[in-house]
Every structure is written in structure tokens, then in C-alpha cells.
Scaffold this motif. Structure first.
Motif, mmCIF file in Angstrom:
data_model
loop_
_atom_site.group_PDB
_atom_site.id
_atom_site.type_symbol
_atom_site.label_atom_id
_atom_site.label_comp_id
_atom_site.label_asym_id
_atom_site.label_seq_id
_atom_site.Cartn_x
_atom_site.Cartn_y
_atom_site.Cartn_z
ATOM 1 N N ARG A 1 0.851 -1.186 0.000
ATOM 2 C CA ARG A 1 0.000 0.000 0.000
ATOM 3 C C ARG A 1 0.888 1.237 0.000
ATOM 4 N N THR A 2 0.342 2.337 -0.517
ATOM 5 C CA THR A 2 1.125 3.562 -0.589
ATOM 6 C C THR A 2 1.312 4.189 0.786
ATOM 7 N N THR A 3 0.437 3.892 1.723
ATOM 8 C CA THR A 3 0.572 4.420 3.076
ATOM 9 C C THR A 3 0.402 3.299 4.073
ATOM 10 N N MET A 4 1.035 3.442 5.235
ATOM 11 C CA MET A 4 0.929 2.458 6.305
ATOM 12 C C MET A 4 0.453 3.179 7.554
ATOM 13 N N ILE A 5 -0.505 2.597 8.246
ATOM 14 C CA ILE A 5 -1.071 3.282 9.394
ATOM 15 C C ILE A 5 -0.065 3.314 10.537
ATOM 16 N N LEU A 6 -0.171 4.341 11.353
ATOM 17 C CA LEU A 6 0.632 4.453 12.556
ATOM 18 C C LEU A 6 -0.196 3.975 13.741
ATOM 19 N N GLY B 1 10.318 -8.224 6.890
ATOM 20 C CA GLY B 1 10.970 -7.167 7.659
ATOM 21 C C GLY B 1 12.040 -6.460 6.846
ATOM 22 N N LYS B 2 12.800 -7.211 6.047
ATOM 23 C CA LYS B 2 13.826 -6.597 5.199
ATOM 24 C C LYS B 2 13.195 -5.671 4.163
ATOM 25 N N VAL B 3 12.047 -6.071 3.626
ATOM 26 C CA VAL B 3 11.370 -5.214 2.651
ATOM 27 C C VAL B 3 10.973 -3.887 3.293
ATOM 28 N N PHE B 4 10.434 -3.954 4.508
ATOM 29 C CA PHE B 4 10.058 -2.724 5.197
ATOM 30 C C PHE B 4 11.274 -1.841 5.464
ATOM 31 N N MET B 5 12.375 -2.461 5.850
ATOM 32 C CA MET B 5 13.581 -1.672 6.107
ATOM 33 C C MET B 5 14.072 -0.984 4.833
ATOM 34 N N GLN B 6 13.939 -1.666 3.710
ATOM 35 C CA GLN B 6 14.311 -1.055 2.438
ATOM 36 C C GLN B 6 13.433 0.146 2.138
ATOM 37 N N GLU B 7 12.154 0.033 2.491
ATOM 38 C CA GLU B 7 11.243 1.164 2.286
ATOM 39 C C GLU B 7 11.641 2.350 3.144
ATOM 40 N N PHE B 8 12.116 2.105 4.360
ATOM 41 C CA PHE B 8 12.579 3.207 5.210
ATOM 42 C C PHE B 8 13.778 3.900 4.572
ATOM 43 N N ARG B 9 14.675 3.124 4.008
ATOM 44 C CA ARG B 9 15.844 3.726 3.366
ATOM 45 C C ARG B 9 15.432 4.557 2.147
ATOM 46 N N GLU B 10 14.488 4.032 1.359
ATOM 47 C CA GLU B 10 14.024 4.783 0.200
ATOM 48 C C GLU B 10 13.253 6.030 0.626
ATOM 49 N N ILE C 1 9.733 11.074 19.932
ATOM 50 C CA ILE C 1 9.496 10.051 20.957
ATOM 51 C C ILE C 1 8.204 9.305 20.676
ATOM 52 N N ASP C 2 7.158 10.030 20.276
ATOM 53 C CA ASP C 2 5.878 9.386 19.952
ATOM 54 C C ASP C 2 6.068 8.291 18.910
ATOM 55 N N LEU C 3 6.858 8.577 17.895
ATOM 56 C CA LEU C 3 7.016 7.643 16.784
ATOM 57 C C LEU C 3 7.983 6.506 17.102
ATOM 58 N N ILE C 4 9.101 6.826 17.738
ATOM 59 C CA ILE C 4 10.142 5.818 17.887
ATOM 60 C C ILE C 4 9.827 4.809 18.981
ATOM 61 N N HIS C 5 9.092 5.202 20.011
ATOM 62 C CA HIS C 5 8.871 4.254 21.108
ATOM 63 C C HIS C 5 7.896 3.146 20.718
ATOM 64 N N THR C 6 7.118 3.348 19.633
ATOM 65 C CA THR C 6 6.200 2.311 19.157
ATOM 66 C C THR C 6 6.745 1.582 17.937
ATOM 67 N N ARG D 1 8.891 -0.907 17.341
ATOM 68 C CA ARG D 1 8.928 -2.366 17.334
ATOM 69 C C ARG D 1 7.521 -2.926 17.102
ATOM 70 N N ASP D 2 6.540 -2.381 17.799
ATOM 71 C CA ASP D 2 5.167 -2.842 17.636
ATOM 72 C C ASP D 2 4.652 -2.519 16.236
ATOM 73 N N TYR D 3 5.035 -1.356 15.725
ATOM 74 C CA TYR D 3 4.648 -0.933 14.377
ATOM 75 C C TYR D 3 5.180 -1.916 13.332
ATOM 76 N N LEU D 4 6.437 -2.297 13.456
ATOM 77 C CA LEU D 4 7.053 -3.210 12.500
ATOM 78 C C LEU D 4 6.360 -4.564 12.501
ATOM 79 N N HIS D 5 6.198 -5.153 13.672
ATOM 80 C CA HIS D 5 5.617 -6.497 13.734
ATOM 81 C C HIS D 5 4.125 -6.484 13.428
ATOM 82 N N TYR D 6 3.443 -5.397 13.729
ATOM 83 C CA TYR D 6 2.025 -5.279 13.353
ATOM 84 C C TYR D 6 1.880 -5.362 11.838
ATOM 85 N N HIS D 7 2.718 -4.638 11.118
ATOM 86 C CA HIS D 7 2.598 -4.627 9.661
ATOM 87 C C HIS D 7 3.127 -5.905 9.037
ATOM 88 N N ILE D 8 4.065 -6.573 9.690
ATOM 89 C CA ILE D 8 4.472 -7.895 9.214
ATOM 90 C C ILE D 8 3.294 -8.861 9.284
#
Length: 321
Positions: free
Chosen positions: A21-26, A198-207, A261-266, A268-275
Motif C-alpha cells: 500500500r502507498t501508506t501504512m497506518i501508525l 521485515g527486510k522489505v520494510f527496512m528497504q522502504e525506510f531507506r528509500e 518520541i511518539d514515533l520511535i517508542h512504538t 517495534r510494535d509498528y514493524l511487527h504489526y505490519h508484518i
């Protein structure tokens, strides 16, 4: 990190990329159940008893109840397994600053933090208090980040590193340098597919950083910890991943640090939720395709031929081929 990639793995990665998807929920940074429960009690015309236990991410438990059975008062308690780690980095001081008189000096038995609200003596801005209370876990987590953000801003860098065991097998490391703050999350992937997604998501962060010059640098290391963790007891294994965020002053200054802080503290949960969401979507598409194939096979099945016969008495019967 150059690793051999199998044909199956590369095809799965291509499928995920082409169907993402073009956007991922927070994920929400506050606890919705705590918020809605307190709102119902704060605005109720009649005081009623309450006793609710709420589970949150990272093994955190909340308990909302009436102390001593007094319906005119409500306590909100939180059990945080890694609260002892946070206390070493100013969690008690931050909670006193945020909650002041609502913070109990002696937490409820079995819990680490307790807030007490007198329903007959609430402030005019009830919604603000409700929102603040629902952010209790976030505010506990914030202490370690605020400490190192301040240290970097003041140039008080001593090479120390915060180690927060936020899950049984997963750890967060935070350290400050002269021009940056580094936050490293270790995470455990349950199976091989989780590693690939997880690797695909990390690649998206880099892009994503290429598209926005203000985004923090994000690095991903699989199997072995990054060089910053050399000499520590960081885990090693095929199902272990390390995500590093490099935060610069534009992310940690007084105006932007709360959002960081709002974004970074969640994260781990954000990553595994979307996985998990990606795997559910893959399974849904696979089931839909299988159902479509079964329909095609059913339509291709030849119809049985029937012939009508008659007996010597003139009665007819059908013989199936």
C-alpha cells in the motif's frame, strides 16, 4: 549486507513490493481503552464501581479500579516489566513533572506506577487529563529519550549507553554522540517469512529517506549486532534483527522531540504489526486464488452421459455411463 538470495525469496520480495500500500497506518501512542474508560467515568452523572485490567504492547498491564471500594475515586495503575531500567534514566522525575499531585508515592501492589483521581475534584480541562493519563506508558518510555536528547544538546556526552530490556528477548540501546543520538532496537522474528518481510520494510525506510531529507537514517542488520554493540551481550542468530535509528539535532531539539518520541517508542510494535498484516493479506490472496482455481476445475469436469432404456414390459429406466 550482501547475502545470497534464493529464487523463492526474491519472488516473495517482489510480490510484497508490487502489492504494498502507498501508506501504512501508525499505531496510536495512547491506550484507547484507558482513554474511553476514564472519559466515561469522568463525565458520568453517577459514580459507579469499576475494575478493569487492560493488556498493552510489550507486556504492559493497566488496572483501573476504585481504591478501597470508594466509587468517588479512581486509580490507574501500570505494570511495566522494564520499569526498573527506565528508573535509572529519570522515569520517576518525568512522571512527577507530568502528573504532579495525581502520582501516588506508593503504587498499587503488583504495579509500578499508580495515578489517583478524585472524581469530585477534577480540573476544568478533563479531556486534557484523560489524554495525559492514557499516555502513561509513553511517558514512562520517554524518560530515556529525553535524557539522551538533553545530553546531546548540551554536549554532555560521556559514552554511556542506556540498555532497556523492553521484552524478554528484545532490547533497546540508546546512546548520545556530539552530533547525534543513536537508538538501536533488537527484535526477534518468529519465522523466515518474517525476516523477508521485515527486510522489505527496512528497504522502504531507506528509500523514504531519499524522498525526505529530514528523515532520520535507518539501518538494518540481520543475524549479528551492529558495531556499536560490540562487547555487549547482544544476541546473535538467524532470527535476530537490529534496527538502528540515527537521530540528528533536527529530530531531538525541544520543538520536535515529543513527536520523535511518539514515533520511535512504538517502532517495534509498528514493524511487527505490519508484518502480521502483510502475512494476513498474502494468505487472503492465496485463498482467493485457490477458490478461483477450484471453480475453473469444477467447470472443466465433464458431465456424465445418460441413456434411456426400456424393459420388456415397456417401463423406462436410465443407465448412467
Amino acid at each position: 549486507e550482501n547475502e545470497p538470495v534464493s529464487t523463492e525469496q526474491s519472488s516473495r520480495e517482489y510480490w510484497i513490493r508490487s502489492h504494498r500500500r502507498t501508506t501504512m497506518i501508525l499505531l496510536e501512542i495512547h491506550n484507547r481503552i484507558v482513554e474511553e474508560t476514564l472519559r466515561a467515568k469522568f463525565f458520568a452523572e453517577k459514580h459507579e464501581s469499576v475494575d478493569i485490567t487492560i493488556a498493552d504492547f510489550d507486556g504492559v498491564l493497566f488496572h483501573i479500579s476504585n481504591p478501597g471500594g470508594d466509587k468517588g475515586k479512581i486509580t490507574l495503575s501500570a505494570s511495566i516489566k522494564f520499569f526498573g531500567d527506565l528508573q535509572q534514566h529519570g522515569a520517576d522525575e518525568l512522571l512527577k513533572r507530568v502528573y504532579s499531585s495525581y502520582l501516588e508515592s506508593s503504587p498499587e501492589s503488583g504495579y509500578d506506577v499508580t495515578l489517583l483521581f478524585d472524581l469530585s475534584n477534577l480540573p476544568e480541562n478533563k479531556e486534557g487529563l484523560i489524554r495525559s493519563a492514557s499516555l502513561l506508558k509513553r511517558n514512562c518510555f520517554a524518560s530515556v529519550f529525553e535524557k539522551y536528547f538533553e545530553a546531546q544538546a548540551k554536549g554532555e556526552v560521556d559514552g554511556a549507553q542506556a540498555i532497556i530490556h523492553y521484552r524478554d528477548d528484545e532490547t533497546m540501546y540508546v546512546s548520545a554522540q556530539k552530533d547525534r543520538v543513536t537508538a538501536i532496537f533488537s527484535t526477534i522474528f518468529k519465522d523466515d517469512d518474517d525476516v523477508i518481510i521485515g527486510k522489505v520494510f527496512m528497504q522502504e525506510f531507506r528509500e523514504g529517506r531519499r524522498a525526505s531529507a529530514t528523515a532520520p537514517q535507518v539501518l538494518f542488520k540481520h543475524r549479528e549486532p551492529p558495531s556499536e554493540l560490540e562487547g555487549t551481550d547482544a544476541r546473535v542468530g538467524d532470527n535476530v534483527g537490529y534496527v538502528t535509528f540515527v537521530l540528528f539535532p533536527r529530530h531531538t531539539n525541544a520543538k520536535t522531540r515529543d513527536n520523535t518520541i511518539d514515533l520511535i517508542h512504538t517502532f517495534r510494535d509498528y514493524l511487527h504489526y505490519h508484518i502480521k498484516c502483510s502475512k494476513a493479506y498474502l494468505h487472503c490472496r492465496m485463498r482467493a486464488r485457490t477458490a478461483a482455481f477450484l471453480k475453473i476445475l469444477n467447470r472443466a469436469r465433464p458431465e456424465p452421459k445418460t441413456t434411456e432404456k426400456k424393459t420388456a414390459q415397456g417401463k423406462s429406466f436410465v443407465r448412467k455411463a
